[in-house]
Design a protein around this motif. Structure first.
Motif, PDB file in Angstrom:
ATOM      1  N   PHE A 134       1.012  -1.077  -0.008  1.00 57.05           N
ATOM      2  CA  PHE A 134      -0.029   0.188   0.071  1.00 57.05           C
ATOM      3  C   PHE A 134       1.031   1.289   0.151  1.00 57.05           C
ATOM      4  O   PHE A 134       0.624   1.910  -0.425  1.00 57.05           O
ATOM      5  CB  PHE A 134      -1.117  -0.015   1.153  1.00 57.05           C
ATOM      6  CG  PHE A 134      -1.753   1.844   0.956  1.00 57.05           C
ATOM      7  CD1 PHE A 134      -2.466   1.363   0.423  1.00 57.05           C
ATOM      8  CD2 PHE A 134      -1.466   2.284   2.278  1.00 57.05           C
ATOM      9  CE1 PHE A 134      -3.368   2.404   0.368  1.00 57.05           C
ATOM     10  CE2 PHE A 134      -2.177   3.732   2.601  1.00 57.05           C
ATOM     11  CZ  PHE A 134      -3.547   3.527   1.644  1.00 57.05           C
ATOM     12  N   LEU A 135       1.936   0.932   0.568  1.00 57.06           N
ATOM     13  CA  LEU A 135       2.655   2.379   1.298  1.00 57.06           C
ATOM     14  C   LEU A 135       3.657   2.359  -0.574  1.00 57.06           C
ATOM     15  O   LEU A 135       4.186   3.267  -0.343  1.00 57.06           O
ATOM     16  CB  LEU A 135       3.838   2.342   2.160  1.00 57.06           C
ATOM     17  CG  LEU A 135       3.207   2.838   3.516  1.00 57.06           C
ATOM     18  CD1 LEU A 135       3.685   1.608   4.055  1.00 57.06           C
ATOM     19  CD2 LEU A 135       2.510   3.811   3.141  1.00 57.06           C
ATOM     20  N   GLY A 136       3.820   1.086  -1.393  1.00 51.20           N
ATOM     21  CA  GLY A 136       4.501   1.715  -2.754  1.00 51.20           C
ATOM     22  C   GLY A 136       6.099   0.818  -2.219  1.00 51.20           C
ATOM     23  O   GLY A 136       6.821   1.497  -3.074  1.00 51.20           O
ATOM     24  N   LYS A 137       6.042   0.362  -1.259  1.00 46.49           N
ATOM     25  CA  LYS A 137       7.869   0.253  -0.852  1.00 46.49           C
ATOM     26  C   LYS A 137       7.757  -1.412  -1.301  1.00 46.49           C
ATOM     27  O   LYS A 137       9.145  -1.700  -1.074  1.00 46.49           O
ATOM     28  CB  LYS A 137       7.650  -0.047   0.373  1.00 46.49           C
ATOM     29  CG  LYS A 137       7.468   1.074   1.286  1.00 46.49           C
ATOM     30  CD  LYS A 137       8.876   1.930   1.194  1.00 46.49           C
ATOM     31  CE  LYS A 137       8.096   2.982   2.180  1.00 46.49           C
ATOM     32  NZ  LYS A 137       9.283   3.944   1.523  1.00 46.49           N
ATOM     33  N   ILE A 138       7.125  -2.408  -2.324  1.00 46.23           N
ATOM     34  CA  ILE A 138       7.170  -3.666  -2.590  1.00 46.23           C
ATOM     35  C   ILE A 138       6.506  -3.811  -4.603  1.00 46.23           C
ATOM     36  O   ILE A 138       4.962  -3.141  -3.573  1.00 46.23           O
ATOM     37  CB  ILE A 138       6.767  -4.522  -1.648  1.00 46.23           C
ATOM     38  CG1 ILE A 138       7.395  -6.055  -2.094  1.00 46.23           C
ATOM     39  CG2 ILE A 138       5.502  -4.570  -0.666  1.00 46.23           C
ATOM     40  CD1 ILE A 138       7.251  -6.652  -1.293  1.00 46.23           C
ATOM     41  N   GLU A 139       6.709  -4.290  -5.008  1.00 49.23           N
ATOM     42  CA  GLU A 139       5.859  -4.643  -6.048  1.00 49.23           C
ATOM     43  C   GLU A 139       4.637  -5.808  -6.411  1.00 49.23           C
ATOM     44  O   GLU A 139       5.307  -6.475  -5.374  1.00 49.23           O
ATOM     45  CB  GLU A 139       6.760  -4.880  -6.998  1.00 49.23           C
ATOM     46  CG  GLU A 139       8.377  -3.946  -7.544  1.00 49.23           C
ATOM     47  CD  GLU A 139       9.032  -4.377  -8.539  1.00 49.23           C
ATOM     48  OE1 GLU A 139       8.773  -5.687  -9.677  1.00 49.23           O
ATOM     49  OE2 GLU A 139       9.628  -3.742  -8.899  1.00 49.23           O
ATOM     50  N   ALA A 140       3.951  -5.076  -6.520  1.00 51.16           N
ATOM     51  CA  ALA A 140       2.856  -6.147  -6.640  1.00 51.16           C
ATOM     52  C   ALA A 140       3.051  -7.450  -6.986  1.00 51.16           C
ATOM     53  O   ALA A 140       2.449  -8.422  -6.174  1.00 51.16           O
ATOM     54  CB  ALA A 140       1.389  -5.463  -7.480  1.00 51.16           C
ATOM     55  N   ALA A 141       3.639  -8.079  -7.730  1.00 47.88           N
ATOM     56  CA  ALA A 141       4.350  -9.450  -8.328  1.00 47.88           C
ATOM     57  C   ALA A 141       5.212  -9.870  -6.909  1.00 47.88           C
ATOM     58  O   ALA A 141       4.961 -10.833  -6.342  1.00 47.88           O
ATOM     59  CB  ALA A 141       4.974  -9.356  -9.777  1.00 47.88           C
ATOM     60  N   ASN A 142       5.810  -9.740  -6.024  1.00 50.21           N
ATOM     61  CA  ASN A 142       6.277  -9.959  -4.836  1.00 50.21           C
ATOM     62  C   ASN A 142       5.086 -10.142  -4.312  1.00 50.21           C
ATOM     63  O   ASN A 142       5.171 -11.088  -3.211  1.00 50.21           O
ATOM     64  CB  ASN A 142       7.468  -8.572  -4.724  1.00 50.21           C
ATOM     65  CG  ASN A 142       8.990  -8.909  -5.641  1.00 50.21           C
ATOM     66  OD1 ASN A 142       9.085 -10.225  -6.054  1.00 50.21           O
ATOM     67  ND2 ASN A 142       9.316  -7.912  -5.418  1.00 50.21           N
ATOM     68  N   MET A 143       4.390  -8.720  -3.471  1.00 50.86           N
ATOM     69  CA  MET A 143       3.619  -8.789  -2.597  1.00 50.86           C
ATOM     70  C   MET A 143       2.661 -10.183  -3.196  1.00 50.86           C
ATOM     71  O   MET A 143       2.226 -11.101  -1.680  1.00 50.86           O
ATOM     72  CB  MET A 143       2.834  -7.770  -2.593  1.00 50.86           C
ATOM     73  CG  MET A 143       1.438  -7.910  -1.800  1.00 50.86           C
ATOM     74  SD  MET A 143      -0.097  -7.053  -2.063  1.00 50.86           S
ATOM     75  CE  MET A 143      -0.462  -7.176  -3.604  1.00 50.86           C
ATOM     76  N   SER A 183       3.759 -12.902  -4.084  1.00 49.01           N
ATOM     77  CA  SER A 183       4.176 -14.628  -4.095  1.00 49.01           C
ATOM     78  C   SER A 183       4.068 -14.434  -2.557  1.00 49.01           C
ATOM     79  O   SER A 183       4.022 -15.991  -1.728  1.00 49.01           O
ATOM     80  CB  SER A 183       5.723 -14.510  -4.603  1.00 49.01           C
ATOM     81  OG  SER A 183       5.222 -13.765  -6.164  1.00 49.01           O
ATOM     82  N   ILE A 184       4.663 -13.771  -1.407  1.00 56.07           N
ATOM     83  CA  ILE A 184       4.920 -13.257  -0.414  1.00 56.07           C
ATOM     84  C   ILE A 184       3.104 -13.529   0.408  1.00 56.07           C
ATOM     85  O   ILE A 184       3.467 -14.450   1.491  1.00 56.07           O
ATOM     86  CB  ILE A 184       5.438 -12.119  -0.149  1.00 56.07           C
ATOM     87  CG1 ILE A 184       6.630 -12.396  -0.338  1.00 56.07           C
ATOM     88  CG2 ILE A 184       5.854 -12.294   1.245  1.00 56.07           C
ATOM     89  CD1 ILE A 184       7.799 -10.416   0.070  1.00 56.07           C
ATOM     90  N   MET A 185       2.370 -13.185  -0.274  1.00 56.22           N
ATOM     91  CA  MET A 185       1.124 -13.293   0.519  1.00 56.22           C
ATOM     92  C   MET A 185       0.719 -14.412   0.093  1.00 56.22           C
ATOM     93  O   MET A 185      -0.046 -15.530   1.623  1.00 56.22           O
ATOM     94  CB  MET A 185       0.003 -12.624   0.403  1.00 56.22           C
ATOM     95  CG  MET A 185      -0.379 -11.002   0.541  1.00 56.22           C
ATOM     96  SD  MET A 185      -1.530  -9.892  -0.019  1.00 56.22           S
ATOM     97  CE  MET A 185      -1.044  -8.707   1.505  1.00 56.22           C
TER      98      MET A 185
END
Length: 57
Positions: free
Chosen positions: A24-33, A35-37
């Motif tokens: 949400f804060l823009g610190k991590i890319e959507a693709a990485n998010m 995968s981690i989720m």
């Protein structure tokens, strides 16, 4: 079974909530998010039934 509770809590808090906030804060890319989720969700679903079953007995 306490280790399963710890894994469950860490997966839901760190791998899902914290990563969502970072996205949400823009610190991590959507693709990485995503995968981690996914990893966090799988860990949570894999560990939670075992320690919940223990509490019922």
């Amino acid at each position: 079974m306490k280790i399963l509770k710890l894994i469950s809590v860490l997966s839901i808090s760190v791998l899902i909530l914290l990563v969502g906030i970072l996205s949400f804060l823009g610190k991590i890319e959507a693709a990485n998010m995503k995968s981690i989720m996914l990893i966090g969700t799988i860990l949570w679903f894999a560990t939670t039934p075992f320690w919940l079953k223990e509490d019922e007995e």
